[in-house]
Design a protein around this motif. Structure first.
Motif, PDB file in Angstrom:
ATOM      1  N   PRO A   1     -94.841  19.439  25.351  1.00  0.00           N
ATOM      2  CA  PRO A   1     -94.510  19.634  23.932  1.00  0.00           C
ATOM      3  C   PRO A   1     -95.302  18.738  22.994  1.00  0.00           C
ATOM      4  O   PRO A   1     -95.676  19.178  21.902  1.00  0.00           O
ATOM      5  N   SER A   2     -95.605  17.511  23.409  1.00  0.00           N
ATOM      6  CA  SER A   2     -96.412  16.625  22.558  1.00  0.00           C
ATOM      7  C   SER A   2     -97.806  17.197  22.328  1.00  0.00           C
ATOM      8  O   SER A   2     -98.370  17.066  21.252  1.00  0.00           O
TER       9      SER A   2
ATOM     10  N   ASN B   1     -91.238  20.698   8.733  1.00  0.00           N
ATOM     11  CA  ASN B   1     -91.547  19.471   8.008  1.00  0.00           C
ATOM     12  C   ASN B   1     -92.520  19.700   6.859  1.00  0.00           C
ATOM     13  O   ASN B   1     -92.385  19.137   5.787  1.00  0.00           O
TER      14      ASN B   1
ATOM     15  N   HIS C   1     -92.024  25.348  15.661  1.00  0.00           N
ATOM     16  CA  HIS C   1     -91.175  25.429  14.455  1.00  0.00           C
ATOM     17  C   HIS C   1     -90.801  24.042  13.952  1.00  0.00           C
ATOM     18  O   HIS C   1     -90.653  23.828  12.759  1.00  0.00           O
ATOM     19  N   TRP C   2     -90.699  23.072  14.867  1.00  0.00           N
ATOM     20  CA  TRP C   2     -90.325  21.704  14.468  1.00  0.00           C
ATOM     21  C   TRP C   2     -91.399  21.058  13.609  1.00  0.00           C
ATOM     22  O   TRP C   2     -91.135  20.146  12.852  1.00  0.00           O
TER      23      TRP C   2
END
Lengths: 293, 263
Positions: A210-211, A291, A286-287
């Motif tokens: 994910p990173s 932002n 989406h995260w």
């Protein structure tokens, strides 16, 4: 108050606001439509100029088809009855799109399967980095066009040759960006996962992947661009079907409307595949989007 | 005989650092921490107080298992520390939440690593989120939270692991003064509820006295513990203790200790 009025009436927007009643709303709407259409203005001028230049005979039509001629050519290429009359391309567009699309999809999938996991391992593990990274960096400057004879020797004339070139071309941007994604991760996040009892496998899947995803998606978009470039080149030489083959074939027999229509189709497919990857990226990341909204 | 066993295990239920030394290699080896001896019994709250660069974070990393000792030993509740593990929860300086997970998923990450079914961890997660005042923020993403709120998630995440000890590495150091005071009070309230063994790293003298049962003062280069001070302030504590005579007396003692060991 007067200062405010002055400021409002200063620019063109102020002029619009100074009008009252129904008229102003109309002007605003037109202004908005105008802004929407602005990107189309230059292409429209070029197309009209081009059309007029060909029709007036300033440019011989044998040298360059007119936009209308290209549109007609595309129409028959797409919807004409196959094998009818003099038009060898009639009705074969969809089949050629599928031929090329399938090769791109297969080569690209292969590039992802090798590039993403490989890049993540190289980026996170120093041992992998020492063994594989120099090799990749040494091979990367060799253009995929230069690989053509090798791939023809290895795989012969056919789809496999094209797919290998597409996979190789798309592999480099994907692997390089995956390496960067895994290398630049916040090591403190790995520590956080370690102290919560994560296994090496869980660290890879739940922290590093994910990173690294934002960087991986950069690679995926660049890779897709290379994949379309590679399929055109490969089909010109190594395969007897597909958009790249038609492009070269039509050029040889002087069908410029097909050449130009083919270019437009390739451009459209490249654009659509990029939009598709972007749509997937927006969903997966989406995260990040939340932002920046 | 079971009685003896109980006594044995009770003796071992502590953080036990013996002659702990960490030397960073290279041509000119530097001792980050040197000859640290420290015994912290279960349920006690210790503050490690020192200036920046004194090796106090190295000390915490050694107990957490992120780094390994050059000499000496780290034993936590009878087990020698060789690697990070969920019995030693860490609250980091920056909260270090996973930015792609919402608050609830961050707090329950450790349980989900073990593949625990949701009904096993959900009640405790909700309880802890309530304890740190984050009920209603379960679905927020870390980027949408303030620094103080992120640290509250970090505290809830650590407690959800049901750890033996809680290691806190200057968790409020990056917060503004007012938020820091709020967080100190919140930490004490939460600690009263769960009474974990805490090792709390800080450079803030008032913070150390306000929170801890015992304050270890460190000096820099090499990092050593120079003073051990018991804090006899009654619990539960509120902000008003900072005006008490005992509090000021401890401040003076710490100031004097720091002054003595300054080169």
């Amino acid at each position: 108050m007067t200062e405010l009025n002055e400021r409002l009436s200063a620019g063109p927007a102020g002029a619009v606001l100074a009008n009252t009643g129904a008229g102003s709303r109309e002007v605003l709407t037109w202004a908005r439509i105008g802004r929407r259409l602005q990107p189309l203005f230059v292409p429209a001028v070029i197309l009209i100029g081009w059309e007029l230049a060909v029709r007036s005979g300033a440019v011989p039509s044998g040298l360059l088809s007119s936009p209308a001629g290209i549109a007609t050519g595309l129409w028959f290429w797409a919807f004409g009855t196959a094998g009818s009359g003099m038009n060898a391309y009639s009705g074969t567009l969809i089949a050629n799109i599928f031929n090329s699309g399938e090769r791109v999809a297969e080569g690209y999938a292969l590039a992802i399967c090798l590039g993403v996991p490989g890049g993540l391992m190289i980026g996170f593990n120093r041992g992998f980095a020492r063994t594989l990274d120099p090799l990749i960096q040494a091979m990367r400057p060799i253009p995929i066009t230069a690989w053509m004879p090798v791939s023809l020797t290895l795989f012969g004339v056919g789809a496999a040759s094209a797919i290998s070139l597409i996979a190789l071309g798309a592999f480099y941007p994907i692997v390089v960006n995956s390496v960067m994604g895994a290398r630049d991760i916040n090591r403190q996040l790995v520590r956080a996962a370690l102290m919560m009892g994560a296994t090496p496998r869980q660290i890879m899947l739940r922290v590093i992947v994910p990173s690294a995803l934002p960087a991986i998606f950069v690679g995926l978009r660049l890779g897709a661009g290379v994949a379309w470039t590679a399929v055109v080149i490969a089909e010109m030489v190594a395969v007897k079907s597909g958009l790249g083959y038609v492009l070269w074939d039509a050029y040889y027999i002087g069908r410029m409307e097909i050449v130009l229509g083919d270019m437009a189709v390739i451009g459209l497919l490249g654009f659509l595949s990029d939009r598709l990857i972007l749509a997937v990226e927006r969903r997966v990341l989406h995260w990040k989007n939340d932002n920046s909204r | 005989m079971p009685r003896v066993e109980t006594v044995d295990s009770e003796l071992e239920r502590k953080i036990d650092l013996r002659k702990l030394t960490k030397i960073y290699g290279g041509d000119r080896p530097v001792a980050a921490v040197s000859d640290i001896n420290l015994q912290l019994a279960e349920g006690r709250f210790a503050a490690i107080l020192g200036p920046s660069g004194c090796g106090k974070s190295t000390l915490l990393n050694l107990v957490a298992g992120f780094e390994s000792a050059s000499h000496g030993s780290v034993t936590v509740f009878g087990k020698p520390v060789v690697a990070p593990g969920p019995e030693r929860a860490v609250v980091f300086q920056e909260a270090n939440l996973f930015p792609w997970l919402n608050v609830f998923d961050n707090v329950t990450f450790s349980a989900r690593l073990k593949g625990a079914p949701r009904q096993h961890y959900q009640p405790l997660a909700e309880e802890l989120l309530a304890a740190v005042g984050l009920t209603g923020f379960e679905r927020h993403m870390p980027d949408q939270l303030s620094g103080g709120m992120r640290q509250r998630v970090g505290i809830a995440r650590a407690l959800l692991m049901r750890p033996e000890v809680l290691l806190m590495d200057e968790p409020f150091g990056a917060l503004d003064a007012q938020t820091r005071l709020q967080m100190q009070q919140l930490l004490l309230d939460v600690w009263e509820k769960y009474r974990k063994t805490v090792m709390f790293i800080t450079h803030d003298i008032d913070e150390a006295i306000f929170l801890a049962d015992v304050v270890y003062v460190m000096s820099a280069r090499p990092g050593r513990i120079t003073t051990e001070l018991q804090v006899p302030l009654p619990r539960p504590r509120t902000m008003s203790v900072v005006t008490s005579g005992t509090f000021n007396q401890l401040r003076v003692e710490i100031f004097e200790s720091i002054g003595q060991h300054r080169q």
